[in-house]
Design a protein around this motif. Sequence first.
Motif, PDB file in Angstrom:
ATOM      1  N   LEU A1390       1.060  -1.425  -0.450  1.00  0.00           N
ATOM      2  CA  LEU A1390       0.222  -0.402   0.213  1.00  0.00           C
ATOM      3  C   LEU A1390       0.536   1.278  -0.093  1.00  0.00           C
ATOM      4  N   GLU A1391       2.213   0.974   0.946  1.00  0.00           N
ATOM      5  CA  GLU A1391       3.390   2.120   1.201  1.00  0.00           C
ATOM      6  C   GLU A1391       3.569   2.512  -0.607  1.00  0.00           C
ATOM      7  N   LYS A1392       3.704   1.061  -1.339  1.00  0.00           N
ATOM      8  CA  LYS A1392       4.464   1.555  -2.151  1.00  0.00           C
ATOM      9  C   LYS A1392       3.899   1.472  -3.706  1.00  0.00           C
ATOM     10  N   GLN A1393       2.346   1.437  -2.890  1.00  0.00           N
ATOM     11  CA  GLN A1393       0.752   1.751  -3.876  1.00  0.00           C
ATOM     12  C   GLN A1393       0.813   3.780  -4.475  1.00  0.00           C
ATOM     13  N   ASP A1394       0.605   3.668  -2.385  1.00  0.00           N
ATOM     14  CA  ASP A1394       0.555   5.183  -2.512  1.00  0.00           C
ATOM     15  C   ASP A1394       1.755   6.228  -2.549  1.00  0.00           C
ATOM     16  N   LYS A1395       3.330   5.908  -2.483  1.00  0.00           N
ATOM     17  CA  LYS A1395       4.401   6.898  -3.614  1.00  0.00           C
ATOM     18  C   LYS A1395       4.422   6.343  -4.873  1.00  0.00           C
ATOM     19  N   THR A1396       3.929   5.474  -5.543  1.00  0.00           N
ATOM     20  CA  THR A1396       4.040   5.442  -6.834  1.00  0.00           C
ATOM     21  C   THR A1396       2.824   5.994  -7.219  1.00  0.00           C
ATOM     22  N   VAL A1397       1.562   6.868  -6.753  1.00  0.00           N
ATOM     23  CA  VAL A1397       0.406   7.237  -7.125  1.00  0.00           C
ATOM     24  C   VAL A1397       1.152   8.282  -6.693  1.00  0.00           C
ATOM     25  N   ARG A1398       1.258   9.192  -6.162  1.00  0.00           N
ATOM     26  CA  ARG A1398       2.685  10.450  -5.854  1.00  0.00           C
ATOM     27  C   ARG A1398       3.205  10.581  -6.589  1.00  0.00           C
ATOM     28  N   GLU A1545     -10.915  10.908   2.370  1.00  0.00           N
ATOM     29  CA  GLU A1545     -10.656   9.207   3.064  1.00  0.00           C
ATOM     30  C   GLU A1545     -12.636   8.827   3.599  1.00  0.00           C
ATOM     31  N   ASP A1565      -2.243  14.651  -1.576  1.00  0.00           N
ATOM     32  CA  ASP A1565      -3.120  13.963   0.309  1.00  0.00           C
ATOM     33  C   ASP A1565      -1.213  14.314   1.276  1.00  0.00           C
TER      34      ASP A1565
END
Length: 1826
Positions: A1390-1398, A1545, A1565
Amino acid sequence: MAASELYTKYARVWIPDPEEVWKSAELLKDYKPGDKVLQLRLEEGKDLEYCLDPKTKELPPLRNPDILVGENDLTALSYLHEPAVLHNLKVRFIDSKLIYTYCGIVLVAINPYEQLPIYGEDIINAYSGQNMGDMDPHIFAVAEEAYKQMARDERNQSIIVSGESGAGKTVSAKYAMRYFATVSGSASEANVEEKVLASNPIMESIGNAKTTRNDNSSRFGKYIEIGFDKRYRIIGANMRTYLLEKSRVVFQAEEERNYHIFYQLCASAALPEFKTLRLGNANYFHYTKQGGSPVIDGIDDAKEMVNTRQACTLLGISDSYQMGIFRILAGILHLGNVEFASRDSDSCAIPPKHDPLTIFCDLMGVEYEEMAHWLCHRKLATATETYIKPVSKLHAINARDALAKHIYANLFNWIVDHVNKALHSTVKQHSFIGVLDIYGFETFEINSFEQFCINYANEKLQQQFNMHVFKLEQEEYMKEQIPWTLIDFYDNQPCINLIEAKMGVLDLLDEECKMPKGSDDTWAQKLYNTHLNKCALFEKPRLSNKAFIIKHFADKVEYQCEGFLEKNKDTVYEEQIKVLKSSKFKLLPELFQDEEKVISPTSATSSGRVPLSRTPVKPAKARPGQTSKEHKKTVGHQFRNSLHLLMETLNATTPHYVRCIKPNDFKFPFTFDEKRAVQQLRACGVLETIRISAAGFPSRWTYQEFFSRYRVLMKQKDVLSDRKQTCKNVLEKLILDKDKYQFGKTKIFFRAGQVAYLEKIRADKLRAACIRIQKTIRGWLMRKKYMRMRKAAITIQRYVRGYQARCYAKFLRRTRAAIIIQKFQRMYVVRKRYQCMRDATIALQALLRGYLVRNKYQMMLREHKSIIIQKHIRGWLARVHYRRTLKAIVYLQCCYRRMMAKRELKKLKIEARSVERYKKLHIGLENKIMQLQRKIDEQNKEYKSLLEKMNNLEITYTTETEKLRSDVERLRVSEEEAKNATNRVLSLQEEIAKLQKELHQTQTEKKTIEEWADKYKHETEQLVSELKEQNTLLKTEKEELNRRIHDQAKEITETMEKKLVEETKQLELDLNDERLRYQNLLNEFSRLEERYDDLKDEMNLMVSIPKPGHKRTDSTHSSNESEYTFSSEITEAEDLPLRMEQEPSEKKAPLDMSLFLKLQKRVTELEQEKQSLQDELDRKEEQALRAKAKEEERPPIRGAELEYESLKRQELESENKKLKNELNELQKALTETRSPEVTAPGAPAYRVLLDQLTSVSEELEVRKEEVLILRSQLVSQKEAIQPKNTMTDSTILLEDVQKMKDKGEIAQAYIGLKETNRLLESQLQSQKKSHENELESLRGEIQSLKEENNRQQQLLAQNLQLPPEARIEASLQHEITRLTNENLDLMEQLEKQDKTVRKLKKQLKVFAKKIGELEVGQMENISPGQIIDEPIRPVNIPRKEKDFQGMLEYKKEDEQKLVKNLILELKPRGVAVNLIPGLPAYILFMCVRHADYLNDDQKVRSLLTSTINGIKKVLKKRGDDFETVSFWLSNTCRFLHCLKQYSGEEGFMKHNTPRQNEHCLTNFDLAEYRQVLSDLAIQIYQQLVRVLENILQPMIVSGMLEHETIQGVSGVKPTGLRKRTSSIADEGTYTLDSIIRQLNSFHSVMCQHGMDPELIKQVVKQMFYIIGAVTLNNLLLRKDMCSWSKGMQIRYNVSQLEEWLRDKNLMNSGAKETLEPLIQAAQLLQVKKKTDEDAEAICSMCNALTTAQIVKVLNLYTPVNEFEERVLVSFIRTIQLRLRDRKDSPQLLMDAKHIFPVTFPFNPSSLALETIQIPASLGLGFISRV
């Protein structure tokens, strides 16, 4: 009132006793003047006649009232004399376990010989800042008084600690220094206070030794000056030493030891670094084995050696110097083992190659031959020649010992010098506090030169002490304007003159030392000739000519003259010193260098101080080894000079006195020897202080205190408005002798005994009032009791008489009923008897007739049917035989099977233990029982069928008989006709006889069968009963097992529930601890940040000195960088390592490593991301340059691009139409299929459609924006290419198109194909790479699954080997671990996906910017020749006016103005009163919304950073203002809630209205900024707590403890010289109302600021905790507050606080629970404390108090009136025994600084952002609504 009038009946007095020193007795009759005998009764009940002295007729001293016993200050006692002082100290020490007591200005400390928990950090904090009389006596109170006076009076202070050896002087001095080190701290980073404390173990190791009286006795005096700067922080220290006992190095008495350092060396001899010292056991060396006690119980010398070495290292003594010190000490030990052999009476020699001397020479680095020679010889120098003379063995041994002492003394001085150097500070000293730890008065059986010097020093100190006490008394009288009369007190100046004056003892001793043939005997004769019979203080013993007696202030001491001269000269042979000076070992010559007089390092003569200047400190004494042509100073002369210097220093300071008392000589804990105590009290001057106080007016009361205490003695008419006049009028009536009291300005002064007289009158008045109250109450109670008894008797009589009447009526009714019953009963009996007789007769008749008929019938049946019977009977018999045989076989089978079944059952019972086995067994047995029951039923059926057959046979037999009978009749009729058949008849008769016989046999067989059937039935019934019993037993066992299973399940459930509750509580505690730790880290971080800012400001001031005319920058201007913004911006990622490098020294607080690693990882990722973006930017720039070059080369193709753009626009419009159509279709589909299952909000189809609708809407918006952009670009391009000549646009466009068709078509097609190929090739490559990556990931997953499978198999194999319980536990543990790992993996993903999105969002923004720049560049380069003169103008696309969207727009340059007006210069009071709560937070959030709407990350980051920095700056500037801190805490929380509420959220959006959900942030975010704001809120909360604590702290003790809320309940007890803070409500004192008013103020301010209700509850809980903790801590440290009446006051005060909570609806905030320890302490003061039941009740009641607190309160409990009783020691022991199993903290005090971890529950606002109006008063006109 005359003193003799107090000696009345029942008065208590003290009489001398040889064992207990003083005994208490009671007068049996009044004393009359002239009586020679007093009739007394001792406490043990024995009567005694006490004879008065006929000369003096002095009466025995009176005993103080019980309420005065145990007072904190001895001067508070009404009768001041020796027995009162002794008894008070004993009661406090033995009963209350209190070792400290005040005696005026003196603190008396009794050594408990036990470690007490009263010196911790919490106790230090409790005494810090308190007035001396407010708290119980303590060494910390004396230290605080000295520290406070130093700061207040700008005068240096001294603490003089004295006492016998073993009384605890060193420990007291050590604790005083620890207090200074803890309270003041150091001014530099060098931790001077640690060094000051570290000097203690070094000085103890080289200067302390075990004596018969003390295991750690200081054998030297020391005066430590602790230096302070202007801010009163420790900057350094200096130590002076006095009279080291050098003789202990070479000689120790029995049961004593040498200095500790020698034994520490021997205990550490096995260490590798000590191998070269060649040490061994302490019993091996002569200098360490003489005392015969090398080991101290409980002390590990090896560990002490480690502590000593660590202390040396801390003080800067390097390892090489340490080893040098140890070499010299080891050399001294080996020197002591050197032996001498006598040659003759005048010479001696050392054996050749003597090992001890060889080792000594090797260690010292000297020549063996030289040292051996000069140990046995000495040099004599005359005027012309020098002689070398051998010495005798005795002289050689003395010279060896003198050399050892000299080396040790010089080493001691060298170490002291180095310690002083380490403690020296370069910072300018402003003031100092000196701590004098010096030997007390000593007297032994044999007293020598050391005791003489010690007692001389004590004479000087006692003189200084007497003068100081006298001076304080005089100042007090003058201040109160009391007529001053000279008090006669003992002046020891004559004794001092005897010792130090011209021709005194020391002068004669020095003179005798100069004489060539001077000796101790000649010196003694000179003393006798000079002082005997001339000085009253000098005496000669009767039986000795080598001793003298001096009368000291404490006692007479006899000194033996032997050794005085030798010790005074301190002779060492010069040749031996020269040998040592020539040593190759460099440290050794340093010890013997000539030293100049030096100035103390802490004197700071260059500081220019005027008020605190003092005499420069000189060395304590010169080195004994110095030789000079001039006169060599003797030890006595040196000691006298150093003592004079010490007295000068003490006279220049304000002294504070600590007198240490040794309670017994056996070191028993809490054991009091009255004889030894009295000796020391006399010796240390405590009784002299008492005598001086008693000579004047020892008892002093303020007018208000006197009025409060003795109000009961006044009548209403005596009470005036003027308290002073009221007290004067009352005293004139009560005490007729006006000399017994004096009226001062603020106090009343009483002579000794007058307070006791007043207390007696008060007690008599109260006693009379109590008797009257008791009389009235008892009469009222008896009347009430009589009336109650009378009423009860009448009621009882009424009920008894009614009961008797009812009983009589009942008796009459029963009698009548009985007669009727008898009548009918008798009739019934007679009738029954008749009926019975009649029925019996009829029955007999019937039986008889039937019997006759049956006999007749049977006879006929036998005659006629015997043949038929035979036939049937035989058939029946055959069948019966077969059946019997068959049944027997079946029965045998059943028996055998039953036997086998029983065996199997037994076997199964042994094997089966589980519940399932029992169940199976039950099922099997039930089946068997049913089968057996079925068999029984079948047998019963067979039995019934047999009976039916028998009946059928009987019926057949009967019918046959009837037929035979008819035949017989027929035969009889035809008898005549049958005469011929006679033979036939005979044969028939025979046959009948045979049939009868067979019938008989048949009957017999029938009987047998019946018996067998009965037997079988009985056996079957028995078997059935046994089976039923077994079934019952099995059912019982089954029920028992079911019950056990149920109980076990219930127990397991309860256990699991308990465990769950405990684990939940533990998790909550862990969470709170973690939260508290995190918040403490934040607090520490904020402190370091503030310190960093201060240092930065100081450095800026130091570096950038303002030049003339230089203008300061605006104070509101600040950097946009924040150390809290841990977001993913590139600039901060670059700045973070730089800041971390800049702040290495400030951020030394303990960091959370996980946070640090996350930050480090984040920095790395940001750097990589930055690099990739930089590369992408460079690539795009290169492409733009290439495109630009191509455009310059081919300018004519602009029309083609325009055509391309128009095509693209058409394509986008068609896509737009298509999307609109799809949207309409979806809406239609939704409306058509409107079934409740499909269109329900939770249905899957509904969710899918909504998702599609959302995605289509988003895509539609994107397409719209693209169309608008393209249209604007086309319009701008058309305007840009307009020519200046008269040609039209259409002509140019046609020409461009034509050129395109003619020349560039093929090239354009080729280029397009080429680009298409490249695109397809790149897509193919990317697909190939993605395929390979997927393949690789699948392989990795397969491998991980294989590993997981193997691991699961291994785990399964391991689990199978475990028992069932462990197997379940292991499987559960494994499952938990697996789920945890999966959870962590998912979180990482989830953290990786958030980082990727950002990251993708950022890249999208950057690319959009770059593309825009490229397009602008391309438009600028369309036609350079045509657009030179006219620039391109952007076209503004008009938009429709929209409603207000809840956003505020400001310009970038107005950001600082926004922060300044909204944060820095905002007045909280005006906002709180006039505007909506949290308005600044709403405004800031609306500005953030607009920046988010613009998709401007720089603006968002800048605004949030400036906001955070602005709030910090405001709180730093006005951080002491509660209103400001509360205001910004409320606004910070509201800002945080807004960021959550509008974050988008799911968890937060559900609380919003649909309109509010439209206002959610769309582009950014801000979760990380939320964390930063949360941390900021925590810091503001902690600051708020500190502010309210500072406001409440001065109020709490006065309001909760001292102020009498219920007037008159607690009378004020007499106090001594140390006056406590008045408990009467003066104008300046705080009351409970003050606290409640302050609480109301806090609450109203927080409510006005709109603070969250949950947060208000947490603040109130923290406030109440502070109130409870501070009150309880003061209660535990104040004996005067521990009384019954004070408990009532506290409970009333607590009830008022609870009432306040109820009024504010805050009872559920947890605040009341924080007061529980205080409530229980108040209850403990009030409950009964006598019996075991009381102890049990106390133990169950006081569950919130620790054992130490309960015992402390009981020990401190003090009656205020005579009617209260003290707590017995036995009761306290009972409490301790009952509480010994309780596991609680040993800490005595509560942590008043503890801050509960704060939480900020989400509290959404219902306020709509679009409705918020900005008032003009805020000055925010530059902000516009969007």
